[in-house]
Design a protein around this motif. Sequence first.
Motif, PDB file in Angstrom:
ATOM      1  N   LEU A 120    -125.305 -61.904 -98.387  1.00  0.00           N
ATOM      2  CA  LEU A 120    -126.101 -61.155 -97.451  1.00  0.00           C
ATOM      3  C   LEU A 120    -126.020 -61.637 -96.014  1.00  0.00           C
ATOM      4  O   LEU A 120    -126.099 -60.520 -95.103  1.00  0.00           O
ATOM      5  CB  LEU A 120    -127.720 -60.850 -98.113  1.00  0.00           C
ATOM      6  N   TYR A 121    -126.150 -62.859 -95.725  1.00  0.00           N
ATOM      7  CA  TYR A 121    -126.261 -63.397 -94.516  1.00  0.00           C
ATOM      8  C   TYR A 121    -125.004 -62.865 -93.752  1.00  0.00           C
ATOM      9  O   TYR A 121    -125.138 -62.624 -92.367  1.00  0.00           O
ATOM     10  CB  TYR A 121    -126.276 -64.831 -94.334  1.00  0.00           C
TER      11      TYR A 121
ATOM     12  N   VAL B 263    -129.522 -63.321-102.206  1.00  0.00           N
ATOM     13  CA  VAL B 263    -128.668 -63.369-100.728  1.00  0.00           C
ATOM     14  C   VAL B 263    -127.395 -63.881-101.044  1.00  0.00           C
ATOM     15  O   VAL B 263    -126.350 -63.370-100.211  1.00  0.00           O
ATOM     16  CB  VAL B 263    -129.539 -64.206 -99.702  1.00  0.00           C
TER      17      VAL B 263
ATOM     18  N   GLU C  90    -124.968 -58.118 -93.696  1.00  0.00           N
ATOM     19  CA  GLU C  90    -126.209 -57.524 -93.088  1.00  0.00           C
ATOM     20  C   GLU C  90    -125.919 -57.982 -91.531  1.00  0.00           C
ATOM     21  O   GLU C  90    -126.252 -56.937 -90.607  1.00  0.00           O
ATOM     22  CB  GLU C  90    -127.442 -58.124 -93.386  1.00  0.00           C
ATOM     23  N   ARG C  91    -125.688 -59.074 -91.236  1.00  0.00           N
ATOM     24  CA  ARG C  91    -125.422 -59.215 -89.648  1.00  0.00           C
ATOM     25  C   ARG C  91    -124.449 -58.417 -89.166  1.00  0.00           C
ATOM     26  O   ARG C  91    -124.886 -58.073 -87.708  1.00  0.00           O
ATOM     27  CB  ARG C  91    -125.253 -60.987 -89.630  1.00  0.00           C
TER      28      ARG C  91
ATOM     29  N   PHE D 181    -125.691 -55.179 -87.384  1.00  0.00           N
ATOM     30  CA  PHE D 181    -126.491 -54.944 -86.519  1.00  0.00           C
ATOM     31  C   PHE D 181    -125.879 -55.818 -85.104  1.00  0.00           C
ATOM     32  O   PHE D 181    -126.513 -55.856 -84.150  1.00  0.00           O
ATOM     33  CB  PHE D 181    -127.813 -55.716 -86.636  1.00  0.00           C
ATOM     34  N   THR D 182    -124.789 -56.133 -85.412  1.00  0.00           N
ATOM     35  CA  THR D 182    -123.869 -57.021 -84.193  1.00  0.00           C
ATOM     36  C   THR D 182    -123.754 -55.813 -83.061  1.00  0.00           C
ATOM     37  O   THR D 182    -123.063 -54.890 -83.466  1.00  0.00           O
ATOM     38  CB  THR D 182    -122.812 -57.523 -84.293  1.00  0.00           C
ATOM     39  N   ASN D 183    -124.232 -56.114 -81.926  1.00  0.00           N
ATOM     40  CA  ASN D 183    -123.815 -55.140 -80.823  1.00  0.00           C
ATOM     41  C   ASN D 183    -122.576 -55.620 -80.109  1.00  0.00           C
ATOM     42  O   ASN D 183    -122.630 -56.622 -79.261  1.00  0.00           O
ATOM     43  CB  ASN D 183    -125.057 -55.248 -79.936  1.00  0.00           C
TER      44      ASN D 183
END
Lengths: 280, 187
Positions: B173-174, B165, B177-178, B181-183
């Motif tokens: 990676l924290y 990570v 990756e986030r 996918f943040t809307n």
Amino acid sequence: MKKIGIQQIIDHVAEMCIEANTFLSADMMEGLHRAKGSEESENGKEILETMLCNFEVAKNKNIPICQDTGMVVMFVTFGQDLTIVGGSLEEALQAGVAKGYEQGYLRKSVVADPFIRTNTGNNTPAVIHYQVVAGDGLKIKILPKGFGSENTSALKMLKPSDGMAGVKEFVLQTVETGSPNACAPIVVGVGVGGTMEKAAIMAKEALSRPLGKHNPLGHIEALEDYLLEASNALGIGPMGLGGINTVLGVNVEVFPTHIAGLPVAVNITCYVNRHVEREL
Amino acid sequence: MAVVEIKTPLDKKTRKKLRAGDHVRISGIIYTARDAAHKRMMEALEKGLPLPMDFADEIIYYVGPCPAKPGEIIGSAGPTTSGRMDIYTPELLDRGLAGMIGKGNRSERVINSMMSNDAVYFACVGGAGALLQDCIKSVEIIAYEDLGTEAIRKIEVEDFPAIVVIDTLGNNLYETERKKFTNKLWI
């Protein structure tokens, strides 16, 4: 007048401690399967798959799902017409925890003094909340609480003028900071109102409400829906490694409060969310 | 998803090849230590005493296992939250520690120390204690036995599943990756 012997209480509590730590509850299993179906992140999908696989291994080997078998929190509803025979209810409950943690090969994670930090050796004392009610019933709810998630929980005394918007902001902030460490997808218990400790106790007990069951009050149900959707828009995902499943459920409880206050407590728990309930 | 097989001890060359996002299977000897063991090691260093072991090229797994059932060598053994060890970790990285296995993000100070010492941080699935127990083939307590579950254990693992990570370049990676996918409609 109904009577219950302490040995019966000890045995039930011991069994419940082992059961809660070894088997996932049906509501959480359903929630995690649903999450796996909807997850868009490759890492997230694989992590959810690993979680589901781990439940099978724990069940088949009859060992704890997670090595953090928690500090035990109990909610005990005691009918005032019931008589406990052979000793005190408190002692029986604590003895049940000690028995369950020894017999179930569960980890003893409780230290006697928060500064000196010597392990008590039998995972007691449990934190027990009692409610005395009419009748002769005895209901015991057990939540072994892991501290990876407990440490990410928070409480704030908001002002009445902060209102719904203030509560939303504080809950989302707590979820955003906490969920990568708390073994997401998490369940969020929220207590609003009462006094400082009342809010915290409501937040804790809210975790034991079955996933998907809403607060009966319309405006609170809407708040639960909002917080769930907004949390999952954060992108944090399973174990914080990205995805659309950060939170499996938000359970909010409310209580009358003072004209000057708006206490809010947020208690976070991991995807295992151990909770077992029995009526004796 | 491609899986990288790695063996311990982990030399710098191997560490530098690992990238955040790599899925790995770790085999070999690793060492367990969490809050109380770290604290005790730091107290030893403050007094000028030696550490119970040489951490050069070794991996620490942040875990406090359950007791072993009869016939087993260890109980459930999943990762604990790494962030609580942040205040202690740079001291060990400076002494050659190759990597850590745990869960959750690390502080900026730890990441900087990882970059200057070419260390790697792995995460495994929190709560997957029963599954990870299956990967542990031998267990020996080597220090601080009185700490019980928090004692330092030398454990041999086989195909222990983890994800890189934070790598030696500080890729995290924290964070990466986030963002995917943040809307933004909500935030």
